[in-house]
Scaffold this active site. Structure first.
Site, PDB file in Angstrom:
ATOM      1  N   HIS A   1       0.858  -1.187   0.000  1.00 50.03           N
ATOM      2  CA  HIS A   1       0.000   0.000   0.000  1.00 50.03           C
ATOM      3  C   HIS A   1       0.890   1.232   0.000  1.00 50.03           C
ATOM      4  O   HIS A   1       1.849   1.308   0.754  1.00 50.03           O
ATOM      5  CB  HIS A   1      -0.903   0.025   1.244  1.00 50.03           C
ATOM      6  CG  HIS A   1      -1.777   1.242   1.272  1.00 50.03           C
ATOM      7  ND1 HIS A   1      -2.995   1.284   0.653  1.00 50.03           N
ATOM      8  CD2 HIS A   1      -1.573   2.475   1.803  1.00 50.03           C
ATOM      9  CE1 HIS A   1      -3.521   2.486   0.804  1.00 50.03           C
ATOM     10  NE2 HIS A   1      -2.680   3.220   1.505  1.00 50.03           N
TER      11      HIS A   1
ATOM     12  N   ASP B   1     -14.760   2.869   7.510  1.00 43.92           N
ATOM     13  CA  ASP B   1     -13.697   3.737   6.998  1.00 43.92           C
ATOM     14  C   ASP B   1     -14.194   4.578   5.835  1.00 43.92           C
ATOM     15  O   ASP B   1     -13.871   5.759   5.740  1.00 43.92           O
ATOM     16  CB  ASP B   1     -12.476   2.922   6.563  1.00 43.92           C
ATOM     17  CG  ASP B   1     -11.476   3.826   5.863  1.00 43.92           C
ATOM     18  OD1 ASP B   1     -10.988   4.758   6.529  1.00 43.92           O
ATOM     19  OD2 ASP B   1     -11.230   3.657   4.658  1.00 43.92           O
TER      20      ASP B   1
ATOM     21  N   SER C   1      -7.324   3.992   9.139  1.00 45.81           N
ATOM     22  CA  SER C   1      -8.045   3.927   7.861  1.00 45.81           C
ATOM     23  C   SER C   1      -7.356   2.927   6.921  1.00 45.81           C
ATOM     24  O   SER C   1      -7.988   2.020   6.370  1.00 45.81           O
ATOM     25  CB  SER C   1      -8.069   5.333   7.242  1.00 45.81           C
ATOM     26  OG  SER C   1      -8.428   5.292   5.898  1.00 45.81           O
TER      27      SER C   1
ATOM     28  N   LYS D   1      -8.484  -1.508   6.281  1.00 50.03           N
ATOM     29  CA  LYS D   1      -8.795  -2.109   4.976  1.00 50.03           C
ATOM     30  C   LYS D   1      -7.857  -3.275   4.681  1.00 50.03           C
ATOM     31  O   LYS D   1      -8.271  -4.302   4.140  1.00 50.03           O
ATOM     32  CB  LYS D   1      -8.698  -1.039   3.877  1.00 50.03           C
ATOM     33  CG  LYS D   1      -9.884  -0.075   3.906  1.00 50.03           C
ATOM     34  CD  LYS D   1      -9.728   1.073   2.935  1.00 50.03           C
ATOM     35  CE  LYS D   1      -8.755   2.098   3.439  1.00 50.03           C
ATOM     36  NZ  LYS D   1      -8.826   3.419   2.876  1.00 50.03           N
TER      37      LYS D   1
HETATM   38  N1  URA Z   1      -5.428   6.616   2.494  1.00 53.75           N
HETATM   39  C1  URA Z   1      -6.419   6.013   3.189  1.00 53.75           C
HETATM   40  O1  URA Z   1      -6.918   4.985   2.803  1.00 53.75           O
HETATM   41  N2  URA Z   1      -6.838   6.622   4.306  1.00 53.75           N
HETATM   42  C2  URA Z   1      -6.311   7.763   4.781  1.00 53.75           C
HETATM   43  O2  URA Z   1      -6.731   8.228   5.805  1.00 53.75           O
HETATM   44  C3  URA Z   1      -5.288   8.376   4.056  1.00 53.75           C
HETATM   45  C4  URA Z   1      -4.861   7.762   2.908  1.00 53.75           C
END
Ligand code: URA
Length: 431
Positions: free
Chosen positions: A87, A166, A188, A192
């Site tokens: 990510h 989220d 956040s 995920k």
């Molecule tokens: N990307 C995300 O998924 N959440 C955030 O808060 C910032 C970047």
């Protein structure tokens, strides 16, 4: 009607006054917000209190796990391959997922890349891939699992079922000035990834002018927080801290970023894109139990390209199709000879966005051909009249606003002047 165990205003006051919320309070808050009992205006106050007061380690863990619990969790235990994912916190010209996912999958592991669309100056991976004729971002769970088993690499839209708290919270943060808080960003992203169920995860945490968090120390703190969250949740997690002061590679946009990614998969491409792709691939493969993979060799010998072609074709795309080009272009040239000493990521990202490569509202379409092609990078010697970069768009009335964003964003200096690129691309490793 069921009696609610907590009073929302009490929880807001606790956080506003610098206190800590308990596991039960955070579980309830996230559940009650997801089902609509806690109102947006109350959650806005809470996110601002978190932004200003911060959260302790236990609170961040509890918040993350409460968001995981708000939706479904994927289960890869039926796959014959190990899963490893990455990510990025997002940056200008960041197309690394495109070459990286097939490169890593070409070693026999599964890379489940659930991605998003761009909002603001950072581009979205799905927007880039949608410039390939026929390619589709939405897969059913069955298609997703089948492609992971057969091809290994999947880049597709995350379904609404993963961490729905989220999605709701992020939309609220976006319009209340509370995005840039480490507890909120970390929970956040990690909610995920934990819900997605990957066994291993490499985070590319960016700092600098074109990143969410400009300060390298804050980037490090975010990276450490996320590595701890992942590790505690049983995901083998590591992070690279990378410099986002200068755009990554030479292409900023959608179709042009796909073109650059294909160059990397063909063994070429800009050196910074190759360096980061190779570094992240090594980390992902090491966490997946393949420490000695010849990653650079897989780019040079076509192994990664074969997986790319299979990945694109499996989602309806034609890997041989011509990619769209902009109807209109405007090239900016060097007004003097010298050395390009500065090229600031953020203004270039904003300019590409104003050309139509990004969207201002979630529901807006993007122009796949719009964007910027850089012809020189910081440190390059230039002669007077040499092209520095080319803007492209289907709507020439967009050029003026894009050029406005670039005013003062790049500079040609004299030989020997310091290059303002913020230092090395890879600044640290955590985990
Ligand atoms: N990307 C995300 O998924 N959440 C955030 O808060 C910032 C970047």
């Amino acid at each position: 009607m069921a009696v609610e165990p907590f009073d929302t205003v009490d929880l807001i006051r606790t956080k506003r006054n610098g206190g800590a919320l308990s596991t039960a309070q955070l579980d309830w808050l996230i559940d009650a917000y997801t089902r609509g009992y806690v109102a947006d205006e109350q959650m806005s106050a809470m996110t601002m209190a978190i932004f200003l007061r911060g959260m302790g380690r236990d609170e961040i863990r509890d918040l993350t796990l409460a968001m995981v619990a708000s939706g479904e969790r994927l289960d890869f235990s039926g796959l014959s391959k190990r899963t490893t994912d990455k990510h990025s916190t997002g940056g200008v010209g960041d197309k690394i997922t495109l070459p990286l996912a097939p490169l890593v999958a070409s070693f026999g592991v599964a890379v489940p890349q659930l991605s998003g669309r761009g909002l603001g100056h950072t581009g979205g991976t799905l927007d880039k891939l949608e410039s390939i004729p026929g390619w589709r971002a939405s897969l059913t769970n069955e298609e997703f699992m089948a492609q992971l088993e057969s091809v290994g690499a999947v880049v597709c839209a995350a379904g609404a079922g993963l961490a729905p708290a989220d999605a709701k919270l992020y939309g609220l943060r976006d319009i209340t000035g509370t995005v840039e808080a480490i507890p909120l960003i970390a929970s956040s992203i990690m909610s995920k990834k934990i819900a997605e169920g990957t066994a291993a995860l490499v985070l590319d945490v960016k700092f600098g002018l074109g990143a969410f968090l400009q300060d390298p120390a804050m980037g490090r703190e975010l990276a450490e927080t996320m590595v701890r969250l992942g590790t505690d949740a049983g995901v083998a997690t590591r992070a690279l801290l990378t410099n986002m002061n200068v755009p990554l590679g030479l292409a900023i946009g959608n179709a042009n970023e796909v073109r650059e990614s294909v160059d990397v998969l063909a063994g070429g491409g800009p050196s910074d894109v190759v360096e980061l792709t190779v570094a992240l691939a090594r980390e992902m493969l090491e966490l997946a139990g393949i420490p000695d993979a010849d990653v650079a060799g897989a780019l040079a010998n076509g192994q990664a390209m074969d997986t790319w072609r299979a990945m694109i074709a499996a989602q309806g795309g034609d890997p041989d199709a011509l990619l769209p080009v902009p109807r209109e272009t405007h090239t900016v040239r060097a007004t003097r000879a010298g050395v390009l000493v500065e090229q600031q990521a953020l203004p270039f990202g904003i300019a590409a966005w104003r050309l139509g490569a990004g969207r201002a509202r979630q529901q807006d379409p993007v122009q796949h051909a719009a964007g910027i092609d850089l012809h020189a990078k910081p440190g390059d010697t230039v002669v007077e009249g040499q092209p520095l970069f080319t803007l492209g768009t289907d709507e020439p009335e967009r050029f003026a606003r894009a050029l406005e964003a670039l005013d003062g964003a790049y500079r040609i200096g004299d030989a020997g002047e310091p290059i303002l690129d913020g230092g090395p691309l890879i600044a640290g490793r955590i985990g």
